[in-house]
Design an enzyme around this catalytic site. Structure first.
Site, short mmCIF file in Angstrom:
data_model
loop_
_atom_site.label_atom_id
_atom_site.label_comp_id
_atom_site.label_asym_id
_atom_site.label_seq_id
_atom_site.Cartn_x
_atom_site.Cartn_y
_atom_site.Cartn_z
N ARG A 111 -13.51 5.67 -1.18
CA ARG A 111 -12.01 5.31 -0.98
C ARG A 111 -12.29 3.21 -0.89
O ARG A 111 -13.18 2.56 -0.95
CB ARG A 111 -11.93 5.21 0.47
CG ARG A 111 -10.28 5.03 0.91
CD ARG A 111 -10.47 5.66 3.06
NE ARG A 111 -8.84 4.73 2.65
CZ ARG A 111 -8.02 4.93 2.80
NH1 ARG A 111 -7.68 6.61 2.51
NH2 ARG A 111 -6.40 5.22 3.70
N HIS B 169 -3.55 -5.96 2.32
CA HIS B 169 -2.94 -5.79 3.45
C HIS B 169 -3.58 -7.21 4.53
O HIS B 169 -3.53 -8.10 3.66
CB HIS B 169 -3.42 -4.81 4.47
CG HIS B 169 -3.01 -3.55 4.02
ND1 HIS B 169 -2.32 -3.05 4.87
CD2 HIS B 169 -3.44 -2.35 3.19
CE1 HIS B 169 -2.01 -1.93 4.00
NE2 HIS B 169 -2.78 -1.47 3.24
N CYS C 29 0.87 -0.98 0.08
CA CYS C 29 0.32 0.11 -0.16
C CYS C 29 1.04 1.50 -0.01
O CYS C 29 1.60 1.10 -0.83
CB CYS C 29 -1.06 -0.12 1.41
SG CYS C 29 -2.43 0.66 0.90
N1 GLN Z 1 -2.39 6.99 2.05
C1 GLN Z 1 -2.52 6.02 1.31
C2 GLN Z 1 -4.05 6.11 0.32
O1 GLN Z 1 -4.87 6.10 0.97
C3 GLN Z 1 -1.44 4.84 1.54
C4 GLN Z 1 -2.68 3.94 3.23
C5 GLN Z 1 -2.26 2.55 3.34
O2 GLN Z 1 -1.39 2.33 3.44
N2 GLN Z 1 -3.21 2.45 3.42
O3 GLN Z 1 -4.18 5.17 -1.05
#
Ligand code: GLN
Length: 242
Positions: free
Chosen positions: A129, A195, A94
């Site tokens: 998101r 993740h 990520c």
């Molecule tokens: N900040 C980054 C995004 O939102 C990565 C998020 C994360 O590592 N979960 O794309």
């Protein structure tokens, strides 16, 4: 790798370790020890230099501000790029994945340079998101079973001509570009949005990194019943509507 000893470097646990990503270091370490390797694990905080003699480097995800700080410090340090030039194996999740690309959008809304270790660029997604379980088919060249993971990101990652998609989504967003790709890799540098932590669900990824580090095609088998039960549960969850 020297003799039977594996140097495993966990990069910036103080900034990049959301959603249990540190579990990836535990899984690689355990599976290496099960194969009789002597593992030297080095957790490198963001105020410490990155050692350049590691065999495997792991880097996790993070919120937008820690992600910018991590990128600034990694660029200044230069150790991860030198390790990559020496042929190190790097696996990123990520925010870590976005940092390994050419650039991403930081918490200030600005274009932040990455390390350029994977041929990708990340932009900020305009839509919702990307959050939830993911199921994806990993590039057949890597010889791994289906990928199960959990994603939570706003960034959208576009692959350049020399990056290979790590996987193709069956369920979920992955890179978020709408082209069905998930993650990317260049040679021995890997990135994923998964993740979970991803290696607890997909221990075969840890084995792939170990095989690359040892330069072997196969490893002694392990008892994977616990992992298989977790995999089956999460694959079922990904296939069901929320
Ligand atoms: N900040 C980054 C995004 O939102 C990565 C998020 C994360 O590592 N979960 O794309």
């Amino acid at each position: 790798m020297s003799d039977n000893s594996l140097r495993l470097v966990w990069v910036y646990p103080d900034l990049l370790s959301t959603y249990g990503d540190q579990g990836n270091a535990l899984v690689v370490e355990r599976r290496a020890r099960q194969r009789g390797l002597d593992v030297q694990r080095v957790d490198v905080r963001s105020d410490q230099p990155i050692p350049t003699s590691g065999d495997i480097y792991l880097i996790g995800g993070g919120e937008d501000r820690p992600q910018r700080l991590a990128a600034e410090r990694l660029r200044r340090d230069g150790g991860l790029n030198r390790a990559a030039e020496n042929g190190a194996i790097i696996f990123s999740v990520c925010a870590g994945y976005q940092i390994l690309g050419h650039e991403f959008i930081n918490d200030l809304g600005e274009r932040e340079p990455g390390l350029g270790l994977i041929d990708v660029i990340s932009t900020r997604g305009e839509g919702d998101r990307c959050v939830g379980d993911v199921l994806a088919d990993i590039d057949p060249r890597l010889g791994l079973p289906q990928l199960t993971g959990f994603e939570n990101h706003q960034g959208v990652t576009h692959l350049g001509p020399t990056a290979r998609p790590f996987a193709r989504t069956v369920f979920g967003n992955g890179n978020g570009t709408g082209d069905g790709t998930e993650g990317a890799y260049n040679d021995t540098v890997f990135g994923t949005y998964m993740h979970g932590p991803v290696m607890a669900r997909n221990p075969q990824i840890a084995d792939l990194l170990l095989k690359l580090a040892l330069d072997v095609n196969a490893l002694p088998p392990t008892d994977d019943r616990w992992y298989e039960a977790l995999r089956a549960e999460r694959i079922a969850a990904a296939s069901q509507p929320a």
